[in-house]
Scaffold this motif. Structure first.
Motif, mmCIF file in Angstrom:
data_model
loop_
_atom_site.group_PDB
_atom_site.id
_atom_site.type_symbol
_atom_site.label_atom_id
_atom_site.label_comp_id
_atom_site.label_asym_id
_atom_site.label_seq_id
_atom_site.Cartn_x
_atom_site.Cartn_y
_atom_site.Cartn_z
ATOM 1 N N ARG A 205 0.761 -1.084 -0.128
ATOM 2 C CA ARG A 205 -0.063 -0.017 0.025
ATOM 3 C C ARG A 205 0.923 1.171 0.049
ATOM 4 O O ARG A 205 0.575 2.196 -0.693
ATOM 5 C CB ARG A 205 -0.908 0.072 1.202
ATOM 6 N N GLU B 251 0.724 3.664 -3.378
ATOM 7 C CA GLU B 251 -0.455 5.045 -3.211
ATOM 8 C C GLU B 251 0.228 6.174 -3.488
ATOM 9 O O GLU B 251 -0.631 6.972 -4.308
ATOM 10 C CB GLU B 251 -0.819 5.097 -1.703
ATOM 11 N N ILE C 35 -5.917 2.835 -4.364
ATOM 12 C CA ILE C 35 -6.324 1.756 -4.169
ATOM 13 C C ILE C 35 -7.836 1.706 -3.736
ATOM 14 O O ILE C 35 -8.074 2.775 -3.348
ATOM 15 C CB ILE C 35 -5.838 1.296 -2.566
ATOM 16 N N TRP D 208 -10.459 -2.812 -0.313
ATOM 17 C CA TRP D 208 -9.838 -3.463 0.354
ATOM 18 C C TRP D 208 -10.495 -5.072 0.664
ATOM 19 O O TRP D 208 -11.918 -4.798 0.905
ATOM 20 C CB TRP D 208 -9.683 -3.017 1.911
ATOM 21 N N VAL E 13 -6.458 -2.239 -7.415
ATOM 22 C CA VAL E 13 -5.767 -0.783 -7.313
ATOM 23 C C VAL E 13 -6.154 -0.413 -8.745
ATOM 24 O O VAL E 13 -6.324 -1.129 -9.802
ATOM 25 C CB VAL E 13 -4.054 -1.178 -7.422
#
Length: 121
Positions: A85, A89, A94, A97, A115
């Motif tokens: 992550r 990022e 993202i 989850w 993603v």
């Protein structure tokens, strides 16, 4: 055509600390056929498209990726997910989850996330 997930993640000290560096255990196409060494992660394209312009060719591509992390312990799978992550990022978004599961046969842990990546041509 692929998003640069491997290039970005393999340049991260946090990812290398957990997934190694020769090779970095981040495998494309959603699979790995060699001898498994934990932890590791796989990724695959699950969607995406180029934009459609009437007056020119696309200047970027949109990719949607699914990343799955596998480890022998829950804390290890969470640490790898966090490192991925943190590496991803600054470059992409993202967007999900996903599932957190434990395989009944191997007793290994899995964490899944998605993603979205915009890649300039």
């Amino acid at each position: 055509m692929m998003a640069p997930i491997f290039e970005v993640c393999s340049a991260s000290a946090g990812v290398i600390a957990l997934l190694g560096n020769m090779p970095v255990r981040l495998y494309p196409f959603g699979q790995y056929d060699g001898e498994i060494q934990y932890p590791y992660a796989i990724w695959q394209n699950i969607g995406g498209d180029p934009p459609q312009y009437l007056d020119r060719t696309p200047d970027h591509d949109n990719y949607s990726l699914q990343v799955d992390v596998y480890a022998k312990t829950a804390s290890e799978v969470l640490a790898v997910t966090k490192a991925l992550r943190d590496a991803i990022e600054p470059h992409a978004y993202i967007t999900r989850w996903g599932g957190q599961t434990r395989d009944t046969e191997t007793k290994t842990y899995r964490y899944s996330f998605d993603v979205d990546w915009i890649v300039k041509r």
